[in-house]
Design an enzyme around this catalytic site. Structure first.
Site, PDB file in Angstrom:
ATOM      1  CG  ASP A 169      53.353  50.989  64.663  1.00 48.18           C
ATOM      2  OD1 ASP A 169      54.438  51.342  64.173  1.00 48.18           O
ATOM      3  OD2 ASP A 169      52.863  49.857  64.456  1.00 48.18           O
ATOM      4  CG  HIS A 221      57.120  51.194  66.721  1.00 44.13           C
ATOM      5  ND1 HIS A 221      57.350  51.039  68.072  1.00 44.13           N
ATOM      6  CD2 HIS A 221      56.249  50.208  66.380  1.00 44.13           C
ATOM      7  CE1 HIS A 221      56.652  50.009  68.525  1.00 44.13           C
ATOM      8  NE2 HIS A 221      55.975  49.490  67.532  1.00 44.13           N
TER       9      HIS A 221
END
Length: 525
Positions: free
Chosen positions: A258, A292
């Site tokens: 993430d 991300h």
């Protein structure tokens, strides 16, 4: 001769005692019932911490070898030291993380599984060394996948039932409903609550069940020289200070499932209730690979985020570079942010993203404590190659993104910058070279400066700058060095007071392409 030997003996004894004094406070876990054979030794580790705590503090030393433990509760004046060659694994038996404790999960205070390293109301906590700490997160990830991919209702586990029983009356926004409905919340790797003077140095964290380094309501945190590696894993952010102040992150190498580094301060009504911002944060000399986002602010920022500096970092392979995100209902202010001297490569989405429309399903509402604000954000000295999109700045109608500047920016991307609903945005010395569309596309915005902007490879019949419903704008000091078909395309009935001054257009075929709705006096040359 005898006197000389006695003196030498005394010196030896004094030196030996001095060495012992130096070692006071160091507790070798192998001498306290622990083992380095991979057999569960949670009790020995916790007893060693308790023993050191009673003595006023100390260092729990893990020599080389394999260790297995359940969650560890840290206390004041305790250092966990993993020697090179030490591998500390955490149990993948969910029962070991009971009873539930108070923690913050994605910006919401609740009771759930104990974090792997946990502390509350403590000070002078350290994790140091050259060893590896493995969260063995795969069991946690698989349970989330099982719950989320189920086709139709499935029987609740005892953990889900416990969560419902222990979190009655919890308040959350409709946007969070899908997450709450799972009733299964994984533990963070390291979460301390209301602590101060925290140091994490040198070690490697890998396979976190959830967020990795996540101090909450803490003061004076230093994270330096660590590696975080969470491959192909859900929500395994790297370093996430939440409602903290005086945070120093440096010399770290991060590749996760993430966001690499995310700055947060609580979610929605619960975050506003505590009202504690994250502030005074420095991030420097870090490399980010998979993730991300390289450095992300939000979307949980309801307590506010301010006074942040990001410098001397490399993002290579992240989905986005700098990402700031929020939505209606969050509230809070993100302000006084500086980004400088950053190199990006192989960015799969935007190099820069400032988005107040993170929840796309919201509608305009009166300005209130629910209204998020982005302002005073300044970015300089950035190089980006192999980028999908240079950037997006997207405000909401009732609260445009305000007072933003980009200086000395050089990005090679498929698409350029898109600005929509902004106020007081400036670009200085920005070369945005695209293969598709305008380098700068600006809509519904006011008070802008484009100063010495360019593309290194103009696209046939495509403007460098494209405007719609823009007012009070200066386009100045521009000299397209390469043959350019169209410099500026403008449209929109609300476009007005756009000034083209001090430009050299010798290499431009058409300086201005006018749209059908453009007022004839909107562009002033």
């Amino acid at each position: 001769m005898k006197i000389k030997n006695i003196i030498l003996l005394l010196c030896f004894l004094i030196g030996f005692n001095h060495l012992n004094a130096k070692n006071d406070g160091w507790i070798n876990i192998l001498n306290e019932g622990g083992n380095n054979k991979g057999i569960l030794c949670t009790q020995a580790i916790q007893k060693s911490i308790d023993k050191a705590s009673k003595q006023g503090g100390g260092t729990i030393f893990f020599p080389a070898g394999n260790y297995l433990t359940g969650p560890i509760k840290l206390k004041s004046n305790i250092t966990i030291y993993l020697d090179a060659g030490a591998l500390l694994k955490f149990s993948n038996n969910f029962d070991d993380y009971l009873p539930y404790v108070e923690m913050r999960y994605e910006g919401l205070m609740m009771k759930t599984f104990s974090p792997l390293f946990y502390a509350k109301d403590a000070e002078n906590i350290s994790i140091k060394g050259r060893g590896v700490i493995d969260g063995q997160g795969e069991a946690w990830w698989n349970e989330v996948y099982r719950i989320e991919t189920a086709k139709g209702p499935i029987p609740p586990t005892k953990y889900q039932t416990m969560w419902v029983e222990q979190n009655k009356g919890i308040v959350y926004s409709p946007y969070y409903q899908r997450t709450i409905d799972k009733h299964f919340f994984r533990p963070a790797f390291f979460q301390t609550i209301s602590c101060k003077n925290i140091l994490i140095e040198g070690v490697t964290f890998q396979n976190s069940p959830f967020w990795t380094i996540n101090p909450v309501f803490c003061d004076n945190i230093t994270v330096t020289g660590i590696t975080i590696f969470n491959p192909h894993s859900p929500n395994t952010d790297g370093i996430n200070p939440s409602s903290c102040k005086n945070v120093h992150i440096s010399n770290c190498h991060i590749s996760v499932g993430d966001d690499c580094i995310t700055i947060k301060s609580g979610r929605d009504e619960d975050g506003r209730k505590y009202g504690v911002p994250t502030e005074n944060v420095t991030i420097t000399n870090c490399t980010m690979l998979s993730g991300h986002g390289g450095v992300v602010i939000g979307s949980e920022m309801s307590g506010g985020i301010k006074k942040i500096t990001i410098s001397n970092c490399v993002f290579d392979g992240t989905d986005r570079g700098i990402r700031i995100k929020s939505a209606r209902g969050r509230g809070g202010v993100v302000e006084d942010i500086r980004v400088d001297n950053v190199v990006m490569k192989n960015i799969k989405e935007e190099a820069f993203m400032m988005n107040l429309f993170y929840d796309k399903n919201t509608v305009e509402e009166p300005v209130s404590e629910r209204t998020p604000i982005f302002r005073n954000i300044h970015i300089s000295n950035v190089t980006g190659t192999d980028v999908k999109k240079a950037g997006t700045v997207l405000g909401i109608t009732e609260m445009p993104v305000q007072n933003i500047s980009f200086s000395n920016i050089n990005i090679q991307s498929t698409e350029g910058f898109t600005l929509n609903t902004t106020d007081n945005v400036e670009f200085h010395d920005a070369k945005i070279t695209t293969t598709l569309g305008a380098s700068f596309k600006i809509e519904n915005s006011n008070n802008l400066i484009l100063d010495n902007v360019a593309t290194m490879k103009p696209i046939a019949n495509t403007p460098l700058i494209k405007l719609k419903d823009v007012s009070n704008m200066a386009v100045t000091n521009n000299f397209p060095m390469f043959a350019t078909d169209v410099f500026l395309e403008a449209d929109g009935a609300k476009t007005k007071a756009v000034y083209l001054k001090n430009n050299i257009f010798n290499n431009v075929t058409k300086v201005l392409k006018k749209g059908n709705d453009l007022d004839k006096n909107a562009i002033i040359e």
